[in-house]
Design an enzyme around this catalytic site. Structure first.
Site, mmCIF file in Angstrom:
data_model
loop_
_atom_site.group_PDB
_atom_site.id
_atom_site.type_symbol
_atom_site.label_atom_id
_atom_site.label_comp_id
_atom_site.label_asym_id
_atom_site.label_seq_id
_atom_site.Cartn_x
_atom_site.Cartn_y
_atom_site.Cartn_z
ATOM 1 N N ASN A 102 0.833 -1.034 0.117
ATOM 2 C CA ASN A 102 -0.010 0.116 0.048
ATOM 3 C C ASN A 102 0.974 1.279 0.014
ATOM 4 O O ASN A 102 0.406 2.200 -0.570
ATOM 5 C CB ASN A 102 -0.826 -0.018 1.124
ATOM 6 C CG ASN A 102 -1.351 1.335 1.571
ATOM 7 O OD1 ASN A 102 -2.328 1.792 1.279
ATOM 8 N ND2 ASN A 102 -0.708 1.721 2.609
ATOM 9 N N TYR A 167 2.595 10.153 -11.097
ATOM 10 C CA TYR A 167 1.633 9.296 -10.222
ATOM 11 C C TYR A 167 0.984 8.691 -11.119
ATOM 12 O O TYR A 167 0.806 7.330 -10.575
ATOM 13 C CB TYR A 167 0.759 10.622 -9.527
ATOM 14 C CG TYR A 167 -0.064 9.454 -8.323
ATOM 15 C CD1 TYR A 167 0.371 9.149 -7.152
ATOM 16 C CD2 TYR A 167 -1.702 9.303 -8.691
ATOM 17 C CE1 TYR A 167 -0.549 8.400 -6.493
ATOM 18 C CE2 TYR A 167 -2.344 8.703 -7.758
ATOM 19 C CZ TYR A 167 -1.799 8.224 -6.529
ATOM 20 O OH TYR A 167 -2.561 7.635 -5.732
ATOM 21 N N LYS A 171 1.292 4.449 -11.326
ATOM 22 C CA LYS A 171 -0.119 3.435 -10.613
ATOM 23 C C LYS A 171 -0.370 2.649 -12.093
ATOM 24 O O LYS A 171 -1.022 1.520 -11.653
ATOM 25 C CB LYS A 171 -1.129 4.637 -10.247
ATOM 26 C CG LYS A 171 -0.742 5.123 -8.849
ATOM 27 C CD LYS A 171 -0.360 4.197 -7.588
ATOM 28 C CE LYS A 171 -0.350 4.762 -6.545
ATOM 29 N NZ LYS A 171 -0.025 3.895 -5.271
#
Ligand SMILES: NC(=O)c1ccc[n+]([C@@H]2O[C@H](COP(=O)([O-])OP(=O)(O)OC[C@H]3O[C@@H](n4cnc5c(N)ncnc54)[C@H](O)[C@@H]3O)[C@@H](O)[C@H]2O)c1
Length: 275
Positions: A102, A167, A171
């Site tokens: 995570n 980002y 991801k």
């Protein structure tokens, strides 16, 4: 986000399982760690912020005295430290059943100005960190012949947004990595899926809103379900994907975003009423 946030769903098969969660000192990682502990799991908390981690471990251990609740201050980018942490946890509890990758950082800057060091740091933590932890867990789980790996991607790994090059790209790569590992380890009994949260009302999001840097009303209005996610929403998704209830699901990117990424309009609902 208060310390009492827990997910609602509990799956009996999770009781007694050993779950390691990275980025567990706060936010979504903390919420997931609490939910697994509430479901009767032994929990290992991993975070680079050792000071915050100690307090979290103490509170969780006091609430669940019958379970092993341990903390390991380490960076997800350090293969030796992660290998030692997971190996030790497996030895002490007898197995490593669920690995929740995570830990992640956000990096918002227009692409023309994005500092290359921030790009590298984002890829290092968000992508390489997930690979390092998945590889270490995968070595244990494939030898065991069972296990579940959950990688945290994002709604912004599925759809794009401006000023989020590092980002979004990192991801999206996590989503692809998830599929590769899923097909590679399926025959060894290991399932690999990704969580892809939309905007979640964590302490960080609440503080950005309080500082006037995020407009929660506009975000809700842009979302078909007219709500932001809660940490419990994401924890419930993690519990579901970790449980045998989802035994036939692997290699998937499960988006929890109130319908945001399904909505091609991309403008607030109120702006298009009646059209
Ligand atoms: N909060 C959201 O709205 C949201 C939405 C989509 C995806 N996500 C993703 O969910 C994950 C958690 O987000 P969050 O909002 O809870 O973040 P957060 O910033 O509240 O918590 C992240 C935790 O990761 C830890 N961390 C950072 N770098 C680390 C490293 N190298 N090694 C170990 N630990 C490290 C931090 O110390 C922190 O405790 C991230 O991957 C994020 O990209 C969050």
């Amino acid at each position: 986000m208060s310390d009492t946030t827990t997910a609602g769903a509990v799956y009996a098969d999770l009781r007694g399982r050993s779950v390691s969660v990275t980025g567990a000192a706060r936010g979504l990682g903390l919420s997931m760690a609490r939910a697994f502990a509430a479901g009767g799991c032994h929990v290992q908390l991993i975070d680079i912020d050792g000071e915050e981690l100690d307090g979290v471990r103490a509170r969780l251990a006091a609430a669940h005295p019958e379970q092993t609740i341990e903390a390991s201050a380490a960076s997800v980018t350090d293969p030796a430290a992660i290998g030692d942490a997971l190996g030790g946890f497996q030895e002490r509890t007898g197995s490593l059943d669920v690995m929740v990758n995570n830990a992640g950082i956000s990096a918002n800057a227009p692409s023309l100005d994005l500092d290359i060091e921030l790009w590298k740091r984002s890829v290092d933590i968000n992508l390489t960190g997930v690979f390092v932890c998945a590889q270490a867990a995968g070595r244990i789980m494939t030898a065991q012949g069972r296990g579940v790996v959950l990688n945290t991607s994002s709604m912004y790994g599925v759809v794009a947004a401006p000023a989020r090059a590092a980002y979004c790209a990192s991801k999206a790569a996590v989503a692809s990595l998830t599929k590769v590992l899923a097909v590679e380890w399926a025959s060894a009994g290991v399932r690999v899926n990704a969580l892809a949260p939309g905007y979640v009302e964590t302490d960080l999001v609440a503080s950005l809103a309080a500082a006037g840097r995020l407009d929660l009303t506009a975000l809700r209005s842009r979302t078909p379900l007219s709500r932001l996610g809660s940490p419990g929403d994401i924890a419930n998704l993690a519990l579901f994907l970790a449980s045998d209830v989802s035994a036939n699901i692997t290699g998937q990117v499960m988006v929890s975003d109130g319908g945001w990424s399904a909505d091609g309009f991309g403008i607030t609902a109120t702006a298009v009423t009646g059209q």
